[in-house]
Design an enzyme around this catalytic site. Structure first.
Site, PDB file in Angstrom:
ATOM      1  N   ASP A  66      14.274  -5.662  -5.312  1.00  0.00           N
ATOM      2  CA  ASP A  66      14.831  -5.430  -3.981  1.00  0.00           C
ATOM      3  C   ASP A  66      15.248  -6.792  -3.436  1.00  0.00           C
ATOM      4  O   ASP A  66      14.404  -7.626  -3.117  1.00  0.00           O
ATOM      5  CB  ASP A  66      13.785  -4.779  -3.075  1.00  0.00           C
ATOM      6  CG  ASP A  66      14.296  -4.531  -1.666  1.00  0.00           C
ATOM      7  OD1 ASP A  66      15.391  -5.036  -1.314  1.00  0.00           O
ATOM      8  OD2 ASP A  66      13.594  -3.863  -0.891  1.00  0.00           O
TER       9      ASP A  66
ATOM     10  N   TYR B 176      27.921  -2.446   9.454  1.00  0.00           N
ATOM     11  CA  TYR B 176      28.311  -2.710   8.064  1.00  0.00           C
ATOM     12  C   TYR B 176      29.476  -3.696   8.014  1.00  0.00           C
ATOM     13  O   TYR B 176      29.443  -4.678   7.279  1.00  0.00           O
ATOM     14  CB  TYR B 176      28.688  -1.404   7.371  1.00  0.00           C
ATOM     15  CG  TYR B 176      29.281  -1.593   5.994  1.00  0.00           C
ATOM     16  CD1 TYR B 176      28.476  -1.988   4.927  1.00  0.00           C
ATOM     17  CD2 TYR B 176      30.639  -1.392   5.760  1.00  0.00           C
ATOM     18  CE1 TYR B 176      29.012  -2.178   3.660  1.00  0.00           C
ATOM     19  CE2 TYR B 176      31.185  -1.568   4.501  1.00  0.00           C
ATOM     20  CZ  TYR B 176      30.371  -1.965   3.460  1.00  0.00           C
ATOM     21  OH  TYR B 176      30.910  -2.153   2.206  1.00  0.00           O
ATOM     22  N   GLY B 177      30.503  -3.437   8.815  1.00  0.00           N
ATOM     23  CA  GLY B 177      31.631  -4.359   8.871  1.00  0.00           C
ATOM     24  C   GLY B 177      31.218  -5.731   9.362  1.00  0.00           C
ATOM     25  O   GLY B 177      31.684  -6.755   8.856  1.00  0.00           O
ATOM     26  N   ALA B 178      30.319  -5.775  10.340  1.00  0.00           N
ATOM     27  CA  ALA B 178      29.843  -7.055  10.856  1.00  0.00           C
ATOM     28  C   ALA B 178      29.099  -7.834   9.774  1.00  0.00           C
ATOM     29  O   ALA B 178      29.233  -9.067   9.660  1.00  0.00           O
ATOM     30  CB  ALA B 178      28.931  -6.821  12.057  1.00  0.00           C
ATOM     31  N   ALA B 179      28.307  -7.125   8.977  1.00  0.00           N
ATOM     32  CA  ALA B 179      27.566  -7.791   7.898  1.00  0.00           C
ATOM     33  C   ALA B 179      28.514  -8.367   6.858  1.00  0.00           C
ATOM     34  O   ALA B 179      28.316  -9.494   6.374  1.00  0.00           O
ATOM     35  CB  ALA B 179      26.596  -6.806   7.245  1.00  0.00           C
TER      36      ALA B 179
ATOM     37  N   ILE C 151      37.406   2.460  -2.951  1.00  0.00           N
ATOM     38  CA  ILE C 151      37.158   2.501  -4.386  1.00  0.00           C
ATOM     39  C   ILE C 151      36.545   3.851  -4.731  1.00  0.00           C
ATOM     40  O   ILE C 151      35.487   4.218  -4.203  1.00  0.00           O
ATOM     41  CB  ILE C 151      36.214   1.368  -4.831  1.00  0.00           C
ATOM     42  CG1 ILE C 151      36.760   0.003  -4.402  1.00  0.00           C
ATOM     43  CG2 ILE C 151      36.000   1.422  -6.343  1.00  0.00           C
ATOM     44  CD1 ILE C 151      38.091  -0.370  -5.021  1.00  0.00           C
TER      45      ILE C 151
END
Length: 242
Positions: free
Chosen positions: A55, A146-149, A179
């Site tokens: 992990d 998610y986009g910020a990450a 994808i």
């Protein structure tokens, strides 16, 4: 000469395609992830691929992984991640604690995992090697935490490229668009949404994991030794740059 490649999140999709691409070239590949089953599937029939459970958001797990890794790593591919919002049961917009928890989950999975992994193996990265992160079109088009990450990953990579540059090590981000043949959407992508994503591209088709694997391989090749600190968009023309 055979190289040693470390691919995180190598159990499915893009990570699996990247691992098998390098293995087909004769490289020795270590694939990691949290689930042993998919890792074994990636390695099946490919003797050059060795699976290791890890992990990458857990510093202790990474330290334990170091004992199972080779002393020299020629290419690091930080692919582990994904939009953790798909795995979250939201508690409501008014629950600030839940919002913070869910936001941190995406940061941990997509940004911290790459930073921790790179830091853990940094001294083992071979001179003249490469680090490649898998980003996302979401970094520029927006997709919540998610986009910020992924945007943070691209920004952090700029400093990383300067840190590794004196050793001849490049550091770049590959930012895919849509994808197909991955488990990114957790089987929640409707036919209508898929069609809109394909239509948005200039080439009129979805990307494939092999499209991304080829780009990663290029960035790790002698042809890309003067290319670093960059984001390469592989999205079929859905979002263009100049």
């Amino acid at each position: 000469m055979s190289r040693t490649i470390l691919v995180t999140g190598g159990g499915t999709g893009i990570g699996r395609a990247v691992a098998r691409h390098f293995a087909a070239q004769g490289d020795e590949v270590v694939v990691t992830g949290r689930r042993p089953g998919p890792l074994q599937e990636t390695a099946a029939g490919h003797p050059g691929i060795r699976p290791q459970v890890c992990d990458h958001t857990d510093p202790q797990a990474l330290l334990a992984l170091l004992d199972r890794l080779p002393d020299r790593i020629d290419v690091l591919v930080n692919n582990a991640g994904g939009n953790t919002d798909f795995d979250t049961a939201h508690d409501g917009a008014g629950d600030l604690a839940a919002y913070a928890r869910d936001f941190r989950a995406n940061l941990d999975a997509n940004l911290l995992s790459a930073a921790l992994t790179t830091r853990a193996v940094q001294d083992r990265l071979a001179a003249g090697g490469a680090v490649v992160h898998i980003g996302s079109i979401a970094a520029d088009q927006g997709s919540g935490s998610y986009g910020a990450a992924k945007a943070g990953l691209a920004s952090w990579n700029v400093e990383l490229s300067r840190t590794l540059g004196p050793r001849g090590i490049t550091a770049n981000v590959v930012a895919p668009g849509y994808i197909a043949d991955t488990d990114f959407f957790r089987d929640r992508l409707t036919a209508e949404r898929r069609e809109s994503l394909v239509t948005a591209s200039a080439v009129g088709r979805a990307g494939s994991p092999d499209d991304i694997a080829g780009t990663v391989a290029f960035l790790a090749s002698p042809a890309a030794r003067h290319l670093t600190g960059q984001v390469l968009n592989v999205n079929g023309g859905t979002r263009t740059t100049r």
